[in-house]
Each structure stands twice: as C-alpha cells, then as structure tokens.
Design a protein around this motif. Sequence first.
Motif, PDB file in Angstrom:
ATOM      1  N   GLY A 467       0.880  -1.225  -0.107  1.00  0.00           N
ATOM      2  CA  GLY A 467      -0.036  -0.087   0.022  1.00  0.00           C
ATOM      3  C   GLY A 467       0.768   1.213   0.053  1.00  0.00           C
ATOM      4  N   ARG A 468       1.931   1.288   0.599  1.00  0.00           N
ATOM      5  CA  ARG A 468       2.790   2.555   0.855  1.00  0.00           C
ATOM      6  C   ARG A 468       3.806   2.916  -0.367  1.00  0.00           C
ATOM      7  NH1 ARG A 468       3.193   5.581   5.605  1.00  0.00           N
ATOM      8  NH2 ARG A 468       1.661   4.977   7.133  1.00  0.00           N
ATOM      9  N   THR A 469       4.023   1.723  -1.247  1.00  0.00           N
ATOM     10  CA  THR A 469       5.094   1.834  -1.887  1.00  0.00           C
ATOM     11  C   THR A 469       4.556   1.151  -3.442  1.00  0.00           C
ATOM     12  OG1 THR A 469       6.207  -0.435  -1.222  1.00  0.00           O
ATOM     13  CG2 THR A 469       6.732   1.329  -0.148  1.00  0.00           C
ATOM     14  N   GLN A 470       3.617   1.785  -3.907  1.00  0.00           N
ATOM     15  CA  GLN A 470       3.161   1.309  -5.287  1.00  0.00           C
ATOM     16  C   GLN A 470       4.528   1.694  -6.394  1.00  0.00           C
ATOM     17  OE1 GLN A 470       0.423  -0.156  -5.802  1.00  0.00           O
ATOM     18  NE2 GLN A 470      -0.305   0.361  -3.848  1.00  0.00           N
ATOM     19  N   ASP A 471       5.190   2.608  -6.269  1.00  0.00           N
ATOM     20  CA  ASP A 471       6.095   2.848  -7.386  1.00  0.00           C
ATOM     21  C   ASP A 471       7.498   1.908  -7.432  1.00  0.00           C
ATOM     22  OD1 ASP A 471       8.758   4.149  -8.264  1.00  0.00           O
ATOM     23  OD2 ASP A 471       7.232   5.179  -9.337  1.00  0.00           O
ATOM     24  N   ALA A 472       7.926   1.074  -8.255  1.00  0.00           N
ATOM     25  CA  ALA A 472       8.820   0.247  -8.181  1.00  0.00           C
ATOM     26  C   ALA A 472      10.004   0.646  -7.751  1.00  0.00           C
ATOM     27  CB  ALA A 472       8.894  -0.405  -9.676  1.00  0.00           C
ATOM     28  N   ASP A 473      10.501   2.095  -8.331  1.00  0.00           N
ATOM     29  CA  ASP A 473      11.864   2.495  -7.819  1.00  0.00           C
ATOM     30  C   ASP A 473      11.731   2.746  -6.383  1.00  0.00           C
ATOM     31  OD1 ASP A 473      12.705   2.358 -10.438  1.00  0.00           O
ATOM     32  OD2 ASP A 473      12.118   4.431 -11.103  1.00  0.00           O
ATOM     33  N   ILE A 474      10.597   3.127  -5.864  1.00  0.00           N
ATOM     34  CA  ILE A 474      10.716   3.604  -4.584  1.00  0.00           C
ATOM     35  C   ILE A 474      10.765   2.088  -3.785  1.00  0.00           C
ATOM     36  CG2 ILE A 474       9.267   4.665  -2.630  1.00  0.00           C
ATOM     37  CD1 ILE A 474       8.122   6.474  -4.429  1.00  0.00           C
ATOM     38  N   ARG A 475      10.313   1.245  -4.258  1.00  0.00           N
ATOM     39  CA  ARG A 475      10.033  -0.152  -3.487  1.00  0.00           C
ATOM     40  C   ARG A 475      11.588  -0.637  -3.542  1.00  0.00           C
ATOM     41  NH1 ARG A 475       5.326  -1.763  -5.993  1.00  0.00           N
ATOM     42  NH2 ARG A 475       6.667  -2.978  -7.420  1.00  0.00           N
ATOM     43  N   ALA A 476      12.340  -0.332  -4.329  1.00  0.00           N
ATOM     44  CA  ALA A 476      13.564  -0.827  -4.427  1.00  0.00           C
ATOM     45  C   ALA A 476      14.565  -0.274  -3.462  1.00  0.00           C
ATOM     46  CB  ALA A 476      14.137  -0.996  -6.037  1.00  0.00           C
ATOM     47  N   GLU A 477      14.297   1.238  -3.484  1.00  0.00           N
ATOM     48  CA  GLU A 477      15.228   1.896  -2.521  1.00  0.00           C
ATOM     49  C   GLU A 477      14.848   1.636  -1.070  1.00  0.00           C
ATOM     50  OE1 GLU A 477      14.683   6.126  -3.194  1.00  0.00           O
ATOM     51  OE2 GLU A 477      15.251   6.163  -5.299  1.00  0.00           O
ATOM     52  N   ILE A 478      13.595   1.280  -0.811  1.00  0.00           N
ATOM     53  CA  ILE A 478      13.226   0.720   0.551  1.00  0.00           C
ATOM     54  C   ILE A 478      13.981  -0.286   0.888  1.00  0.00           C
ATOM     55  CG2 ILE A 478      11.226   0.202   1.858  1.00  0.00           C
ATOM     56  CD1 ILE A 478       9.484   2.460   0.822  1.00  0.00           C
ATOM     57  N   HIS A 479      13.811  -1.476   0.092  1.00  0.00           N
ATOM     58  CA  HIS A 479      14.472  -2.707   0.376  1.00  0.00           C
ATOM     59  C   HIS A 479      16.020  -2.516   0.350  1.00  0.00           C
ATOM     60  CE1 HIS A 479      11.091  -5.849  -0.032  1.00  0.00           C
ATOM     61  NE2 HIS A 479      10.729  -4.739  -1.168  1.00  0.00           N
ATOM     62  N   ARG A 480      16.389  -1.687  -0.359  1.00  0.00           N
ATOM     63  CA  ARG A 480      18.034  -1.549  -0.443  1.00  0.00           C
ATOM     64  C   ARG A 480      18.276  -0.672   0.985  1.00  0.00           C
ATOM     65  NH1 ARG A 480      18.737   0.147  -5.010  1.00  0.00           N
ATOM     66  NH2 ARG A 480      18.234   2.630  -4.555  1.00  0.00           N
ATOM     67  N   ALA A 481      17.582   0.207   1.432  1.00  0.00           N
ATOM     68  CA  ALA A 481      17.798   0.716   2.567  1.00  0.00           C
ATOM     69  C   ALA A 481      17.673  -0.229   3.890  1.00  0.00           C
ATOM     70  CB  ALA A 481      16.720   2.053   2.970  1.00  0.00           C
ATOM     71  N   PHE A 482      16.985  -1.084   3.799  1.00  0.00           N
ATOM     72  CA  PHE A 482      16.688  -2.059   4.994  1.00  0.00           C
ATOM     73  C   PHE A 482      18.050  -3.003   4.711  1.00  0.00           C
ATOM     74  CE2 PHE A 482      12.274  -1.276   5.531  1.00  0.00           C
ATOM     75  CZ  PHE A 482      12.041  -1.427   6.757  1.00  0.00           C
ATOM     76  N   ASP A 484      21.060  -1.981   3.607  1.00  0.00           N
ATOM     77  CA  ASP A 484      22.330  -1.481   3.946  1.00  0.00           C
ATOM     78  C   ASP A 484      22.094  -0.981   5.379  1.00  0.00           C
ATOM     79  OD1 ASP A 484      22.974  -1.697   1.432  1.00  0.00           O
ATOM     80  OD2 ASP A 484      22.373   0.403   0.772  1.00  0.00           O
ATOM     81  N   GLU A 485      20.991  -0.541   6.048  1.00  0.00           N
ATOM     82  CA  GLU A 485      20.958   0.063   7.335  1.00  0.00           C
ATOM     83  C   GLU A 485      20.589  -0.892   8.399  1.00  0.00           C
ATOM     84  OE1 GLU A 485      18.429   3.425   7.094  1.00  0.00           O
ATOM     85  OE2 GLU A 485      19.372   4.221   5.490  1.00  0.00           O
ATOM     86  N   THR A 486      20.093  -2.059   8.170  1.00  0.00           N
ATOM     87  CA  THR A 486      19.883  -2.931   9.214  1.00  0.00           C
ATOM     88  C   THR A 486      20.584  -4.339   9.008  1.00  0.00           C
ATOM     89  OG1 THR A 486      17.834  -4.100   8.075  1.00  0.00           O
ATOM     90  CG2 THR A 486      17.392  -2.080   9.401  1.00  0.00           C
ATOM     91  N   GLY A 487      21.121  -4.547   7.830  1.00  0.00           N
ATOM     92  CA  GLY A 487      21.741  -5.854   7.656  1.00  0.00           C
ATOM     93  C   GLY A 487      20.913  -6.968   7.134  1.00  0.00           C
ATOM     94  N   MET A 488      19.419  -6.660   7.073  1.00  0.00           N
ATOM     95  CA  MET A 488      18.383  -7.544   6.838  1.00  0.00           C
ATOM     96  C   MET A 488      17.669  -7.000   5.635  1.00  0.00           C
ATOM     97  SD  MET A 488      17.268  -8.798  10.624  1.00  0.00           S
ATOM     98  CE  MET A 488      17.337  -6.928  11.390  1.00  0.00           C
TER      99      MET A 488
END
Length: 551
Positions: A467-482, A484-488
């Motif tokens: 629901g919060r990440t309809q845009d594919a590029d934004i979804r990719a950035e969020i997954h990458r942030a997880f 890089d920043e949490t190791g998971m």
Amino acid sequence: MTVPSPLAAGASRPPTVPGARWSPADAPVRPLLLWVRTGTAHVRLDDEPTLHLKAGEGAWIPADDRAGIPADGRAQRAITTEPGTVAFPLCPHAGVGARGLPELTRFDVPGDWQDWLIQLFNLQVTPFNGHGYSPEAIADLLRRPGARPPTPSGLAHDPGPKGVSSPAMPRARGARAVAEELVRDPGLDLTVERWASRVLSSARTLRRDFLADTGLTFEQWRLHCRLGAAAEFLAAGYDVDQVAALVGFASRNGLTRAFKGRFGLTPHEFGRRLFARPGAGGLTQRAAAARQTDDLIRMMRETDTPAAPEMLPPANTPSHTNDIHVLSWMYRGSGYLDIGDQRYERERGVATWIPAHLEHVTGLRENSVSLPLGNASTADLQLTAPLQVRFSPAWDDYLMFCSISARSALRPDDHNPRHILDLFAEQVTAQRALSVPMPTDPRARAVAMECLRRIGEPGGAHDVEAGRTQDADIRAEIHRAFRDETGMTLGRWRYAARMRIARDLLAGGAPPSTVARRIGYAHLPTFSAAFSRFHGLSPREYQDREAAKSR
C-alpha cells in the motif's frame, strides 16, 4: 508480566494539553470541588465575578439550589481551563460539607495534599475500595450473638446481592448507568423521569429494566442502595443525622424506620455495636471518599493547614468483570492485576488494558495511585489478555488530563473517546521499536513503524509494503535501505521484529498462545516452529530458561 524499560528520549513526547470546559448537562445538581494541579482555570456562577484559579489553588462550588434555575434543574456553572491546564473536578456525595460552605470559596492546596486528591478522584470514578470494612464484615457484625434477628429480607438470611452492600446491578445500559451513579452517590434525589431523560430512555423502560434485571422496582433498588451506604457511613463514624443527609433521607426518623425495617437494628444501635466490636476500623470506598472530602473542607476553613497523611493506604477492587476494555495507568507506586491464577505487575508509568468479560481484581499497594485513562468497546479493540505499555514521567500531566476527560464532564469540546486507543497504539509501536534495529531512511522507517503498528495482523506487514510503495523504484530504494541500514532484507527484518517482540513478551510471563496471537500467528504450532528457528529454543523452553535466571 513485566514491560520493557522506559521509552527512549524523543519517543515519549506527549501532546499539548488542550483547554477544556465543564458541561453542566453531563452532571446532576451537586456541589463540586475543583483543584488546579497545573495551569489556570476560571469559574463563574451566574452573574457573579469570575474566579481565576492558578496551580495549587482550588474552589468549592456549591450546588445551585436557588430559585430561578432552569427547568431541568441543572446548576448554572461555567468552568473553563486554559491550554496546558490539569484541573481535577471532585464531586462529593450529596450533603458532604454543604451546610458549612454555601458560597463559592477559594482555597490553597499544599503540595503534600496533591497526590491525596488525585487518589480521591480515583476512588470516586472507579470500583476501588479502601482497605478495611467490607460489606461482608458488616454482615458478620449483624450476625453476631446478641444482635436482633433481621427481617426475612434482611442481611443475616440474605447474604447475596440484596444485603447491606449495593443490590444487584441491572444489565440494561441505561438502567446500569443510573445504578452506577446512585452507587457512587446514593443521596442524589432525581425522579425516575429525570433519570430516564439523562440516559436517553423513558421512565417506563427504566422501571421495566430495573425490575427485570434485579427483581426490585427502581424505588426498592434505590432504597436498598441507600441503606447499604448508610451502614458504611455509620461505620465511618458519621452520626445518624449526617448519614440521613448523605444517603438521601429527608429526616433522621425516615432513615431510622427504613434501617430498622431492613436490618432489625436502629442506626444508633448499629453504630454502638460496631464501635464496641474489637478490631473495628477501615472504610469502604464511599465512606473513605466522604471522609476525605470532609477533611479537605476542614482544611479549607482552617487557618493552619493540617499535614496530609504520611502514607496513602492500599486499596483494591472487588472481583468483577467489565463489559468493555478498561485502560488503567499507574501514576505512583505499584499495583497488580489478578486474572485467575495469573498476576500482572503494574509499575510506575505502566498503562494496562484490562480485557472485557474477564473476572479480575485490581490492587494498589501502600502509597500508590492509579487512574483510569479510558475505555474501548470489544468492537474497537480485540483483546483477550492484558496489554501493557510504559509511559515516561514526561507524560504525567497529559495522562491525568486524559483520565479527567474520560471520567468527568470537564473535557475539550472536540473530545474523542477513541483517542486513547490511538495514543496507546503509538506508544506500543515506539516501545516495540526498541527491540529491533530501525532504518534511518525516512521512507524505510515509515514502513518499519507501520509494520510494527500492525504486527498483530496476519499479513499486515505485506499489506503495508504494497500500500505504501506502489512505485517500483521507491520499493527498490526501501528494500536497499533495509539491507544497508539493518543488515536484513525487509522480509527478514519483519520476521526478526516478530521474534524479538515475542521474546520480550515471553520474558514478561505472557503464555505462548497469547504471544502467538499478539504477533499475528493464527496457530500456536506455526509460531513455535518459527520461534525455535530464530532463537534455537521453543517458546516454553525460552520462558523456562528466563524464569530460572530470575530465581
């Protein structure tokens, strides 16, 4: 059950306390004590000059029994508070202090009396009883050798709900609201028609519900309630004339006839035997609240303010159930919640949702104070076991304001009773965030917080991501942030969050079946397998190990 350590700085910042006003339509005619803990309040009666009260001051506001009051009989009082103000309205029982203070009176409240007044508010709006005389103790007194036998409907042959304590409570919503108000203040003298209009019912319906649910007419029920209260006030040391006024009798003779007809003893005989009994002492809730109000009025009238009692006495509720979930907060000291053979400890700052339909006892230890913050229906909140969260001391004023708004007529114009649900959910989310590493990227953190907020919903976190990440590029950035920043990955982080929250709940003593439901697993075996994979121990093994460490 224990709760995690206090919330991290920044996660525990309370909202601003809004201004409020008293709505006379929400309360029957009676005197009112208003005490300002913080901020400023204003009191105006009819055309009299406005009385301005600052922190540490209070006012006695007499009942408006003069000619010319509105047809509905309600007092014309305007009470407003400025933003940032916490003011406690205390409603004494009818007749308490009324003879001595007919005018609007300002008084000072010394610091050592303030927690005492907060506990007085708690006693007036909850089923807590002061430690000491219970209805059973009074029943025992009336059964003593040498006591005159009661009438067939009296207490010695009728130890059930029609005894000296309040009679059985009606189940119908309107009738129960009337009964609860009369239990709190049996001296209120409204007609059935007036009571019916207050609960949006008809007099005929109200009478029918009392008779159907209790076996008593409204008048019989009120009489039994008044006589039970009379026994409590006599036990508290009030004389017969004072008791008659407190419980709504027009004269001493009227109380004497009714009391003797019910219990076989006159009030005077009852009081004499009571104080001749070894070990007599202690007060019930109603008697304690009346005595405390009288003490406060004496303080207002005396030049030299007496010292407050050194210690607040312990208190507890009778074993009872609620039709709704109730949120209770420990402002001071400690207490407990007993459900069956399970005890949930309640520490300073901890707010506990007490589930509906579960028989329980709530207790306060010596020098402890709690306050109810609000209610939730079973439709608004799905809850089968207590849920706790800790608020830091920075929240004290705001939570007191929530309690006052929930349990009195002093509240903001836009008061929303469901606000407490959102407030609690936000604190739970912030507390859960302490169990897992959080991403710092704003969009990733927003997803993480929403996942934590919906941790108990099967599939809720997946819905958040979609629901919060309809845009594919934004979804990719969020997954990458997880990563890089949490190791998971987000999926692994979600799994870790569930398992770490489960670990905290298990360490606090919650049963594995409850923990499974709390974090969104429909079946205990599925949860147990997931927990074992993550922690290397089954939920029960982990709980046993933690219990052994604490021994």
